[in-house]
Design a protein around this motif. Structure first.
Motif, PDB file in Angstrom:
ATOM      1  N   ASP A  53      68.532  19.129  64.802  1.00 22.48           N
ATOM      2  CA  ASP A  53      69.160  18.082  65.282  1.00 22.48           C
ATOM      3  C   ASP A  53      70.818  17.841  65.105  1.00 22.48           C
ATOM      4  OD1 ASP A  53      66.742  16.976  66.322  1.00 22.48           O
ATOM      5  OD2 ASP A  53      66.630  15.329  64.997  1.00 22.48           O
ATOM      6  N   PHE A  54      71.153  18.101  63.708  1.00 25.73           N
ATOM      7  CA  PHE A  54      72.540  18.207  63.612  1.00 25.73           C
ATOM      8  C   PHE A  54      73.365  19.380  64.374  1.00 25.73           C
ATOM      9  CE2 PHE A  54      72.069  15.560  59.645  1.00 25.73           C
ATOM     10  CZ  PHE A  54      73.145  14.779  59.887  1.00 25.73           C
ATOM     11  N   ARG A  55      72.762  20.542  64.603  1.00 23.89           N
ATOM     12  CA  ARG A  55      73.064  21.573  65.154  1.00 23.89           C
ATOM     13  C   ARG A  55      73.220  21.238  66.697  1.00 23.89           C
ATOM     14  NH1 ARG A  55      68.505  25.538  66.556  1.00 23.89           N
ATOM     15  NH2 ARG A  55      67.957  23.895  67.904  1.00 23.89           N
ATOM     16  N   ASP A  56      72.389  20.460  67.182  1.00 24.84           N
ATOM     17  CA  ASP A  56      72.278  20.254  68.792  1.00 24.84           C
ATOM     18  C   ASP A  56      73.258  19.135  68.910  1.00 24.84           C
ATOM     19  OD1 ASP A  56      70.436  21.986  68.831  1.00 24.84           O
ATOM     20  OD2 ASP A  56      68.816  20.712  69.221  1.00 24.84           O
ATOM     21  N   SER A  57      73.757  18.553  68.137  1.00 21.60           N
ATOM     22  CA  SER A  57      74.559  17.228  68.162  1.00 21.60           C
ATOM     23  C   SER A  57      76.031  17.476  67.660  1.00 21.60           C
ATOM     24  CB  SER A  57      74.275  15.952  67.380  1.00 21.60           C
ATOM     25  OG  SER A  57      73.070  15.543  67.897  1.00 21.60           O
ATOM     26  N   LEU A  58      76.043  18.816  67.219  1.00 24.77           N
ATOM     27  CA  LEU A  58      77.428  19.193  66.483  1.00 24.77           C
ATOM     28  C   LEU A  58      78.814  19.192  67.485  1.00 24.77           C
ATOM     29  CD1 LEU A  58      78.870  20.100  63.782  1.00 24.77           C
ATOM     30  CD2 LEU A  58      78.713  22.114  64.562  1.00 24.77           C
ATOM     31  N   ALA A  59      78.686  19.386  68.785  1.00 26.85           N
ATOM     32  CA  ALA A  59      79.719  19.545  69.571  1.00 26.85           C
ATOM     33  C   ALA A  59      80.079  18.052  69.945  1.00 26.85           C
ATOM     34  CB  ALA A  59      79.561  20.338  70.994  1.00 26.85           C
ATOM     35  N   PHE A  60      79.118  17.076  70.178  1.00 22.68           N
ATOM     36  CA  PHE A  60      79.361  15.703  70.407  1.00 22.68           C
ATOM     37  C   PHE A  60      80.056  14.941  69.108  1.00 22.68           C
ATOM     38  CE2 PHE A  60      78.284  11.317  70.030  1.00 22.68           C
ATOM     39  CZ  PHE A  60      78.435  10.820  71.500  1.00 22.68           C
ATOM     40  N   LEU A  61      79.388  15.333  67.837  1.00 20.31           N
ATOM     41  CA  LEU A  61      79.846  14.727  66.710  1.00 20.31           C
ATOM     42  C   LEU A  61      81.645  15.214  66.558  1.00 20.31           C
ATOM     43  CD1 LEU A  61      76.943  15.288  64.437  1.00 20.31           C
ATOM     44  CD2 LEU A  61      77.774  12.980  65.195  1.00 20.31           C
ATOM     45  N   GLN A  62      81.814  16.465  66.684  1.00 19.19           N
ATOM     46  CA  GLN A  62      83.338  16.999  66.564  1.00 19.19           C
ATOM     47  C   GLN A  62      83.985  16.416  67.504  1.00 19.19           C
ATOM     48  OE1 GLN A  62      82.185  21.256  66.582  1.00 19.19           O
ATOM     49  NE2 GLN A  62      82.349  21.383  64.345  1.00 19.19           N
ATOM     50  N   LYS A  63      83.585  16.312  68.792  1.00 19.54           N
ATOM     51  CA  LYS A  63      84.490  15.545  69.766  1.00 19.54           C
ATOM     52  C   LYS A  63      84.673  14.094  69.473  1.00 19.54           C
ATOM     53  CE  LYS A  63      84.861  14.923  74.654  1.00 19.54           C
ATOM     54  NZ  LYS A  63      84.275  14.950  75.869  1.00 19.54           N
ATOM     55  N   ALA A  64      83.819  13.482  68.677  1.00 22.87           N
ATOM     56  CA  ALA A  64      84.068  12.176  68.107  1.00 22.87           C
ATOM     57  C   ALA A  64      84.960  12.258  67.022  1.00 22.87           C
ATOM     58  CB  ALA A  64      82.603  11.460  68.114  1.00 22.87           C
ATOM     59  N   GLY A  65      85.327  13.367  66.542  1.00 25.47           N
ATOM     60  CA  GLY A  65      85.737  13.345  65.118  1.00 25.47           C
ATOM     61  C   GLY A  65      85.287  13.699  63.716  1.00 25.47           C
ATOM     62  N   LEU A 149      72.008   7.991  63.116  1.00 22.64           N
ATOM     63  CA  LEU A 149      73.288   7.955  62.462  1.00 22.64           C
ATOM     64  C   LEU A 149      74.348   7.588  63.616  1.00 22.64           C
ATOM     65  CD1 LEU A 149      74.968   8.639  60.065  1.00 22.64           C
ATOM     66  CD2 LEU A 149      75.120  10.925  60.749  1.00 22.64           C
ATOM     67  N   ARG A 150      74.202   8.441  64.731  1.00 20.40           N
ATOM     68  CA  ARG A 150      75.260   8.109  65.978  1.00 20.40           C
ATOM     69  C   ARG A 150      75.070   6.810  66.468  1.00 20.40           C
ATOM     70  NH1 ARG A 150      74.033  13.218  70.042  1.00 20.40           N
ATOM     71  NH2 ARG A 150      75.250  11.763  71.452  1.00 20.40           N
ATOM     72  N   ARG A 151      74.093   6.135  66.413  1.00 15.95           N
ATOM     73  CA  ARG A 151      74.139   4.570  66.843  1.00 15.95           C
ATOM     74  C   ARG A 151      74.999   3.711  65.681  1.00 15.95           C
ATOM     75  NH1 ARG A 151      68.672   5.825  68.270  1.00 15.95           N
ATOM     76  NH2 ARG A 151      67.867   4.805  66.196  1.00 15.95           N
ATOM     77  N   ASP A 152      74.508   4.153  64.651  1.00 13.22           N
ATOM     78  CA  ASP A 152      75.116   3.582  63.298  1.00 13.22           C
ATOM     79  C   ASP A 152      76.699   3.672  63.287  1.00 13.22           C
ATOM     80  OD1 ASP A 152      72.638   2.772  62.535  1.00 13.22           O
ATOM     81  OD2 ASP A 152      72.457   3.949  60.883  1.00 13.22           O
ATOM     82  N   LEU A 153      77.114   4.798  63.858  1.00  9.93           N
ATOM     83  CA  LEU A 153      78.480   4.961  63.958  1.00  9.93           C
ATOM     84  C   LEU A 153      79.187   4.601  65.356  1.00  9.93           C
ATOM     85  CD1 LEU A 153      78.726   8.633  62.475  1.00  9.93           C
ATOM     86  CD2 LEU A 153      79.565   6.577  61.160  1.00  9.93           C
ATOM     87  N   ASN A 154      78.449   4.058  66.084  1.00 14.76           N
ATOM     88  CA  ASN A 154      78.809   3.360  67.455  1.00 14.76           C
ATOM     89  C   ASN A 154      79.265   4.627  68.345  1.00 14.76           C
ATOM     90  OD1 ASN A 154      78.436   0.618  66.904  1.00 14.76           O
ATOM     91  ND2 ASN A 154      80.028   0.497  65.609  1.00 14.76           N
ATOM     92  N   LEU A 155      78.468   5.825  68.141  1.00 11.42           N
ATOM     93  CA  LEU A 155      78.978   6.903  68.966  1.00 11.42           C
ATOM     94  C   LEU A 155      77.723   7.000  70.294  1.00 11.42           C
ATOM     95  CD1 LEU A 155      79.558   9.583  66.203  1.00 11.42           C
ATOM     96  CD2 LEU A 155      81.152   7.984  67.384  1.00 11.42           C
ATOM     97  N   GLY A 156      76.686   6.196  70.317  1.00 16.33           N
ATOM     98  CA  GLY A 156      75.991   6.240  71.314  1.00 16.33           C
ATOM     99  C   GLY A 156      74.861   7.175  70.887  1.00 16.33           C
TER     100      GLY A 156
END
Length: 157
Positions: A53-65, A149-156
């Motif tokens: 899940d982290f692997r598949d979300s990494l690009a999104f997370l990195q784009k969000a900083g 975690l993405r929801r908690d960080l308000n990242l969608g």
């Protein structure tokens, strides 16, 4: 049970070996937000699900900083096999003596089938660019944790 971190606490610095045997320090991530997640054992079903899940979300997370670091008590060679088998694209760090997990409050009493023992508590700590705890989550579920975690960080999602 080790004391758990709360938002505003300074994140304990650490240097651990990654799956390639190289030292990785939290200080090297200053200036960026960093997700530090603790998982019990590489290549187990729950830990594999969470890592993928982290692997598949990494690009999104990195784009969000956000950068991602995964920490477990596994030895470096097991982490290397895990990273290769699952195509993991972020650092996996070896905390064999669980000193970092203890410093982060991610080591303590666990119960399984009525038996109590000391072990790693699946946890996630988000460290802000200044090195302070922004989010601290303990006893998280492997499945669905990254989306939460993405929801908690308000990242969608």
């Amino acid at each position: 049970m080790t004391e758990r971190l709360i938002p505003g606490d300074p994140a304990p610095d650490f240097t651990l070996r990654n799956a390639e045997g190289q030292d990785v320090s939290l200080k090297g991530y200053r200036g960026r937000s960093t997700v530090v997640y603790f998982y019990p054992a590489a290549s187990t079903p729950g830990c594999t699900k969470e890592a993928c899940d982290f692997r598949d979300s990494l690009a999104f997370l990195q784009k969000a900083g956000y950068e991602v670091l995964g920490i477990s008590p596994d030895p470096v060679d097991k982490l290397s096999r895990f990273a290769t088998a699952e195509g993991l694209n972020f650092p996996l760090l070896s905390d064999e003596d669980h000193a970092v997990a203890e410093a982060y409050g991610a080591w303590g009493e666990k119960k399984n089938y009525g038996r109590s023992y000391q072990g790693l508590i699946r946890s996630t700590v988000v460290v802000d660019p200044e090195g302070k705890v922004a989010v601290a989550q303990y006893n998280v579920r492997a499945t669905g944790h990254v989306a939460k975690l993405r929801r908690d960080l308000n990242l969608g999602v």
